[in-house]
Design an enzyme around this catalytic site. Structure first.
Site, PDB file in Angstrom:
ATOM      1  N   ASP A  83     -12.504  -9.318   3.857  1.00 50.07           N
ATOM      2  CA  ASP A  83     -13.426  -9.077   3.068  1.00 50.07           C
ATOM      3  C   ASP A  83     -13.835 -10.620   3.327  1.00 50.07           C
ATOM      4  OD1 ASP A  83     -13.498  -6.835   2.671  1.00 50.07           O
ATOM      5  OD2 ASP A  83     -14.566  -6.741   0.566  1.00 50.07           O
ATOM      6  N   ASP A 103      -6.496  -7.634   4.022  1.00 48.03           N
ATOM      7  CA  ASP A 103      -7.716  -6.827   3.353  1.00 48.03           C
ATOM      8  C   ASP A 103      -8.782  -7.246   2.158  1.00 48.03           C
ATOM      9  OD1 ASP A 103      -9.293  -4.933   2.640  1.00 48.03           O
ATOM     10  OD2 ASP A 103      -7.701  -5.337   0.366  1.00 48.03           O
ATOM     11  N   TYR A 114       0.946  -1.013   0.057  1.00 46.62           N
ATOM     12  CA  TYR A 114      -0.071   0.272   0.076  1.00 46.62           C
ATOM     13  C   TYR A 114       0.827   1.529   0.390  1.00 46.62           C
ATOM     14  CZ  TYR A 114      -4.552  -2.234   0.502  1.00 46.62           C
ATOM     15  OH  TYR A 114      -5.630  -2.742   0.638  1.00 46.62           O
ATOM     16  N   ASP A 144      -2.557 -18.618  -0.024  1.00 46.92           N
ATOM     17  CA  ASP A 144      -3.547 -19.125  -1.106  1.00 46.92           C
ATOM     18  C   ASP A 144      -4.392 -20.105  -0.500  1.00 46.92           C
ATOM     19  OD1 ASP A 144      -0.826 -20.146  -0.694  1.00 46.92           O
ATOM     20  OD2 ASP A 144      -1.385 -20.966  -2.983  1.00 46.92           O
ATOM     21  N   LYS A 183       3.880 -15.393   1.833  1.00 47.35           N
ATOM     22  CA  LYS A 183       3.911 -16.052   0.805  1.00 47.35           C
ATOM     23  C   LYS A 183       5.114 -15.985   0.423  1.00 47.35           C
ATOM     24  CE  LYS A 183       2.109 -17.223  -3.484  1.00 47.35           C
ATOM     25  NZ  LYS A 183       1.067 -18.444  -3.261  1.00 47.35           N
TER      26      LYS A 183
HETATM   27  C1  IPM Z   1     -10.633  -1.084   3.436  1.00 48.28           C
HETATM   28  C2  IPM Z   1     -10.306  -0.819   2.649  1.00 48.28           C
HETATM   29  C3  IPM Z   1      -9.394   0.352   2.049  1.00 48.28           C
HETATM   30  C4  IPM Z   1      -8.042  -0.891   1.907  1.00 48.28           C
HETATM   31  C5  IPM Z   1      -9.390   0.847   1.296  1.00 48.28           C
HETATM   32  C6  IPM Z   1     -10.904   1.958   1.362  1.00 48.28           C
HETATM   33  C7  IPM Z   1      -8.389   1.425   1.090  1.00 48.28           C
HETATM   34  O1  IPM Z   1     -10.625  -2.101   1.540  1.00 48.28           O
HETATM   35  O2  IPM Z   1     -10.537  -0.655   4.872  1.00 48.28           O
HETATM   36  O3  IPM Z   1     -10.396  -2.774   3.689  1.00 48.28           O
HETATM   37  O4  IPM Z   1      -7.543  -1.298   1.911  1.00 48.28           O
HETATM   38  O5  IPM Z   1      -7.424  -0.965   3.379  1.00 48.28           O
HETATM   39 MN    MN Z   2     -11.233  -3.904   2.627  1.00 43.33          MN
END
Ligand code: IPM
Ligand code: MN
Ligand code: NAD
Length: 383
Positions: free
Chosen positions: A250, A246, A142, A222, A190
């Site tokens: 999700d 990240d 990042y 993975d 990884k």
């Molecule tokens: C998160 C989001 C952020 C990230 C984005 C919006 C920059 O996806 O907080 O998970 O990638 O960290």
């Molecule tokens: Mn995110």
């Protein structure tokens, strides 16, 4: 009475709605705590770009740096997709994380009572899912330099650097959490391909020697992505670098039933930043349909990890569980013919539960189940 300064950053899309919901609950939870919340609201993301021409105005940053804790909704606006990187809403959030130095992003995911079968997993696989992803937040891909984009030349560069100290400090947070939980730390990397991951592994092992009560295992990212679907309940603390964290968080959101359920705390040496894991969900914005639980549980993390108010934090977490037990669901969790309630109605029900318990009025039928959140991060050890 002591005062706690909370910088509130509603942001974009559903951000303002879920932040309003969380603030209502936060106020209720602290009403009798002896702490007075002093909240101030500041623009970030696309909202700030429109107001001030930048996604992180100086006034917002200085308010966050001067606060005891920061509560954020979400950033991201499709209308800004064509903007250059420095004007993108997401850049505002990344700059804020960097400026606050919040290197450890703690993202708990738990199968909540009553939500068995809410996600895509068979209930018997999802049952017992109770993990915390500790995501390194201020380094890695990042922020790595060099980075560049030349569309005409058809070239682009991003860089994945880590220094020993960056891995060490986030590993410390993860080990302290694992020690206070079930004692298993899965470090995800990884290392079969990336040099950075080889360093990551060696530093994690080094830190692990200071925590003999924690079992350390290493897993490729993975393979971890697959194991999270096949046997999520075996994970306790998952420690990983910025981008992997990240992505995996999700996935964890989907596993427990909705991304809208997940809270987070981003911790460093100054004020913490508390925000749901989800984004601005543009298609839901302005419709009072977003799930506010991620934001409400982020407010609970703010109480515990940001202000040291473990009692009010637990009060909020129990209230969320009771409202779910009573059958209330936002649209993302509603199944079959069951109706759903809106963001504000769900949050009002949580606030009402908080008020009822805080007043000590025992309900005739108590569905209360302990949330057993990860708990406060114990202070760093002097070794
Ligand atoms: C998160 C989001 C952020 C990230 C984005 C919006 C920059 O996806 O907080 O998970 O990638 O960290
Ligand atoms: Mn995110
Ligand atoms: P998203 O998290 O906004 O949405 C992903 C999916 O989850 C969508 O189907 C959405 O409807 C659903 N969802 C999200 N929050 C929900 C909630 N509270 N209740 C019910 N359902 C919910 O991710 P995206 O669509 O990839 O990104 C949208 C924008 O948000 C982009 O601009 C992105 O950069 C940004 N984003 C910001 C953050 C953040 O502020 N921390 C995090 C992720 C994405």
């Amino acid at each position: 009475m002591t005062a706690a300064r909370i910088a509130v950053l509603p942001g974009d899309g559903v951000g303002p709605e879920v932040t309003r919901a969380a603030l209502g609950v936060l106020r209720e939870a602290t009403a009798r705590s002896g702490v007075v919340l002093e909240t101030t609201s500041h623009p970030i993301g696309g909202a700030a770009l429109r107001l001030a021409g930048t996604p992180l105005p100086d006034g917002t940053l200085s308010a966050c740096l001067a606060a005891d804790a920061v509560l954020l909704g979400a950033v991201g606006d499709p209308a800004c997709d064509g903007e250059p990187r420095e004007r993108r809403p997401e850049t505002g959030l990344l700059r804020l994380r960097k400026a606050l130095g919040v290197y450890a992003n703690v993202r708990p995911a738990r199968a909540l009572p009553g939500l068995d079968g809410a996600g895509p997993l068979k209930p018997e696989i999802a049952r017992g899912l109770d993990l915390v992803i500790v995501r390194e937040l201020t380094g890695g891909l990042y922020f790595g330099e060099p980075r560049s984009l030349d569309l005409e030349a058809g070239t682009a560069v991003n860089t994945l650097p880590y220094r020993r100290e960056e891995v060490e400090r986030v590993a410390e947070v993860a080990f302290r959490l694992a020690e206070a939980r079930r004692g298993l730390l899965t470090s995800v990397d990884k290392a079969n391909v990336l040099e950075t991951s080889v360093l990551w592994r060696s530093v994690v092992d080094e830190v692990g020697r200071r925590y003999p009560g924690v079992k350390v295992e290493h897993q490729y990212v993975d393979s971890c992505a697959m194991a999270l679907v096949l046997a999520p309940a075996r994970f306790d603390v998952v420690l990983t670098e910025n981008l992997f964290g990240d992505i995996l968080s999700d996935e964890a959101g989907a596993l427990v039933g909705s991304l809208g359920l997940l809270p987070s705390a981003s911790l460093g040496d100054g004020p913490g930043l508390f925000e749901p894991v989800h984004g601005s969900a543009p298609t839901l914005a302005g419709r009072d349909v977003a799930n506010p639980i991620g934001a409400i549980l982020s407010a609970a993390m703010l109480l515990r990890d940001g202000l040291g108010l473990a009692g009010p934090a637990a009060l909020v977490e129990r209230a969320v569980v009771r409202v779910l037990a009573a059958g209330l669901r936002t649209a993302d969790l509603a199944t079959g013919t069951a109706g759903s309630v809106g963001t504000s109605a769900f949050a009002a029900a949580v606030a009402e539960e908080v008020r009822t318990e805080a007043r000590g009025v025992a309900k005739a039928e108590d569905h209360s189940l302990p949330m057993e959140p990860p708990g406060p991060l114990p202070a760093s050890r002097d070794r």
